[in-house]
Design a protein around this motif. Sequence first.
Motif, PDB file in Angstrom:
ATOM      1  N   LYS A 116       0.850  -1.188   0.000  1.00 51.86           N
ATOM      2  CA  LYS A 116       0.000   0.000   0.000  1.00 51.86           C
ATOM      3  C   LYS A 116       0.885   1.236   0.000  1.00 51.86           C
ATOM      4  CE  LYS A 116      -2.144   1.133   3.842  1.00 51.86           C
ATOM      5  NZ  LYS A 116      -3.108   1.192   4.954  1.00 51.86           N
ATOM      6  N   LYS A 117       0.495   2.202  -0.811  1.00 53.23           N
ATOM      7  CA  LYS A 117       1.183   3.497  -0.853  1.00 53.23           C
ATOM      8  C   LYS A 117       0.124   4.580  -1.001  1.00 53.23           C
ATOM      9  CE  LYS A 117       3.522   5.888  -4.294  1.00 53.23           C
ATOM     10  NZ  LYS A 117       4.280   5.954  -5.504  1.00 53.23           N
ATOM     11  N   ASP A 118       0.161   5.574  -0.140  1.00 52.80           N
ATOM     12  CA  ASP A 118      -0.820   6.670  -0.211  1.00 52.80           C
ATOM     13  C   ASP A 118      -2.252   6.142  -0.241  1.00 52.80           C
ATOM     14  OD1 ASP A 118       1.351   8.424  -0.309  1.00 52.80           O
ATOM     15  OD2 ASP A 118       1.398   8.373  -2.500  1.00 52.80           O
ATOM     16  N   SER A 119      -2.553   5.181   0.590  1.00 54.58           N
ATOM     17  CA  SER A 119      -3.877   4.554   0.752  1.00 54.58           C
ATOM     18  C   SER A 119      -4.349   3.752  -0.468  1.00 54.58           C
ATOM     19  CB  SER A 119      -4.943   5.573   1.161  1.00 54.58           C
ATOM     20  OG  SER A 119      -5.316   6.398   0.079  1.00 54.58           O
ATOM     21  N   MET A 140       1.009  -7.972  -7.357  1.00 51.81           N
ATOM     22  CA  MET A 140       1.541  -8.654  -8.538  1.00 51.81           C
ATOM     23  C   MET A 140       1.772 -10.119  -8.185  1.00 51.81           C
ATOM     24  SD  MET A 140       5.536  -7.450  -8.662  1.00 51.81           S
ATOM     25  CE  MET A 140       6.407  -8.980  -8.966  1.00 51.81           C
ATOM     26  N   THR A 141       1.718 -10.954  -9.176  1.00 55.06           N
ATOM     27  CA  THR A 141       2.008 -12.369  -9.006  1.00 55.06           C
ATOM     28  C   THR A 141       3.507 -12.579  -9.157  1.00 55.06           C
ATOM     29  OG1 THR A 141      -0.146 -12.895  -9.933  1.00 55.06           O
ATOM     30  CG2 THR A 141       1.467 -14.677  -9.887  1.00 55.06           C
ATOM     31  N   ALA A 142       4.060 -13.442  -8.322  1.00 59.33           N
ATOM     32  CA  ALA A 142       5.485 -13.736  -8.385  1.00 59.33           C
ATOM     33  C   ALA A 142       5.699 -15.239  -8.187  1.00 59.33           C
ATOM     34  CB  ALA A 142       6.248 -12.955  -7.327  1.00 59.33           C
ATOM     35  N   PHE A 171       4.710  -2.060 -11.680  1.00 58.67           N
ATOM     36  CA  PHE A 171       4.005  -1.002 -10.955  1.00 58.67           C
ATOM     37  C   PHE A 171       4.034  -1.267  -9.453  1.00 58.67           C
ATOM     38  CE2 PHE A 171      -0.292   1.157 -10.096  1.00 58.67           C
ATOM     39  CZ  PHE A 171       0.262   2.428 -10.041  1.00 58.67           C
ATOM     40  N   THR A 172       3.936  -2.521  -9.066  1.00 57.16           N
ATOM     41  CA  THR A 172       3.953  -2.879  -7.645  1.00 57.16           C
ATOM     42  C   THR A 172       5.249  -2.432  -6.971  1.00 57.16           C
ATOM     43  OG1 THR A 172       2.489  -4.740  -8.069  1.00 57.16           O
ATOM     44  CG2 THR A 172       3.707  -4.796  -6.001  1.00 57.16           C
ATOM     45  N   LYS A 173       6.342  -2.352  -7.720  1.00 55.13           N
ATOM     46  CA  LYS A 173       7.616  -1.922  -7.143  1.00 55.13           C
ATOM     47  C   LYS A 173       7.497  -0.523  -6.532  1.00 55.13           C
ATOM     48  CE  LYS A 173      12.567  -1.593  -8.037  1.00 55.13           C
ATOM     49  NZ  LYS A 173      12.727  -0.582  -6.993  1.00 55.13           N
ATOM     50  N   GLU A 174       6.737   0.350  -7.169  1.00 52.88           N
ATOM     51  CA  GLU A 174       6.525   1.691  -6.617  1.00 52.88           C
ATOM     52  C   GLU A 174       5.853   1.618  -5.250  1.00 52.88           C
ATOM     53  OE1 GLU A 174       4.446   4.266  -9.369  1.00 52.88           O
ATOM     54  OE2 GLU A 174       5.579   3.437 -11.068  1.00 52.88           O
ATOM     55  N   GLY A 197       7.509   2.508  -1.652  1.00 57.69           N
ATOM     56  CA  GLY A 197       6.845   3.586  -0.944  1.00 57.69           C
ATOM     57  C   GLY A 197       6.295   3.206   0.423  1.00 57.69           C
ATOM     58  N   SER A 198       6.596   2.002   0.878  1.00 55.54           N
ATOM     59  CA  SER A 198       6.093   1.573   2.179  1.00 55.54           C
ATOM     60  C   SER A 198       7.166   0.785   2.927  1.00 55.54           C
ATOM     61  CB  SER A 198       4.833   0.712   1.999  1.00 55.54           C
ATOM     62  OG  SER A 198       5.135  -0.455   1.273  1.00 55.54           O
ATOM     63  N   THR A 199       6.943   0.600   4.205  1.00 58.32           N
ATOM     64  CA  THR A 199       7.896  -0.166   5.017  1.00 58.32           C
ATOM     65  C   THR A 199       7.572  -1.656   5.016  1.00 58.32           C
ATOM     66  OG1 THR A 199       6.579   0.193   7.020  1.00 58.32           O
ATOM     67  CG2 THR A 199       8.360   1.777   6.564  1.00 58.32           C
ATOM     68  N   HIS A 200       6.311  -1.992   4.723  1.00 60.32           N
ATOM     69  CA  HIS A 200       5.838  -3.373   4.798  1.00 60.32           C
ATOM     70  C   HIS A 200       5.145  -3.782   3.504  1.00 60.32           C
ATOM     71  CE1 HIS A 200       6.347  -2.497   9.055  1.00 60.32           C
ATOM     72  NE2 HIS A 200       6.198  -3.794   9.321  1.00 60.32           N
ATOM     73  N   PHE A 201       5.093  -5.068   3.293  1.00 61.95           N
ATOM     74  CA  PHE A 201       4.295  -5.651   2.216  1.00 61.95           C
ATOM     75  C   PHE A 201       3.912  -7.052   2.642  1.00 61.95           C
ATOM     76  CE2 PHE A 201       8.693  -6.621   1.182  1.00 61.95           C
ATOM     77  CZ  PHE A 201       8.658  -7.949   0.783  1.00 61.95           C
ATOM     78  N   SER A 202       3.021  -7.679   1.889  1.00 59.13           N
ATOM     79  CA  SER A 202       2.636  -9.056   2.208  1.00 59.13           C
ATOM     80  C   SER A 202       2.963  -9.981   1.047  1.00 59.13           C
ATOM     81  CB  SER A 202       1.146  -9.146   2.542  1.00 59.13           C
ATOM     82  OG  SER A 202       0.352  -8.905   1.392  1.00 59.13           O
TER      83      SER A 202
END
Length: 169
Positions: free
Chosen positions: A30-33, A38-40, A63-66, A70-75
């Motif tokens: 999540k970035k800016d709400s 993306m599938t990996a 696009f997901t790279k942005e 832009g965040s500290t966490h991801f899932s």
Amino acid sequence: MSDFKVIKASEIDENVIKLIGKDWMLVTAKKDSKVNTMTASWGGLGFMWGKDVAFTVIRPQRFTKEFIDGSTHFSLSFYDESYRDKLAYLGKVSGRDEDKISTSGLTVAEELDTPYFEEAKLVLICKKLFVTPFEENSFLDSSLVDKWYPNKDFHDLYISEIEKVLIRE
């Protein structure tokens, strides 16, 4: 999170090579709400710096790279075979071009302010620790560059602490 229980990363009892390489995963941030995914099918899990970690690679044009940057966490989230078509779709379509999450029918949920999807069977909430770009001169086997990077669009490698593991009950 009501359909999930929390376990330790060391309690994941599935074959992670199969989970990532054959079953695939969604990388979501999540970035800016706004949320993107993306599938990996490349990456890994392990232990480094005294922490349970995930190794994730993302190409610069994704696009997901942005959102990751832009965040500290991801899932990282994993699904049963009935979601194969949705995962294929989410890997082919860019969130720049359409609202692919809505179109996929998956339901966004959050844990530790990190998005994931309620339909997952396993979710890793990851905190970024380290990032570095792959560089051509670092490849000891140049055939890998020829085969996987003909456009020289090398991945960035992220090493992230697995802060929480959710598994479907």
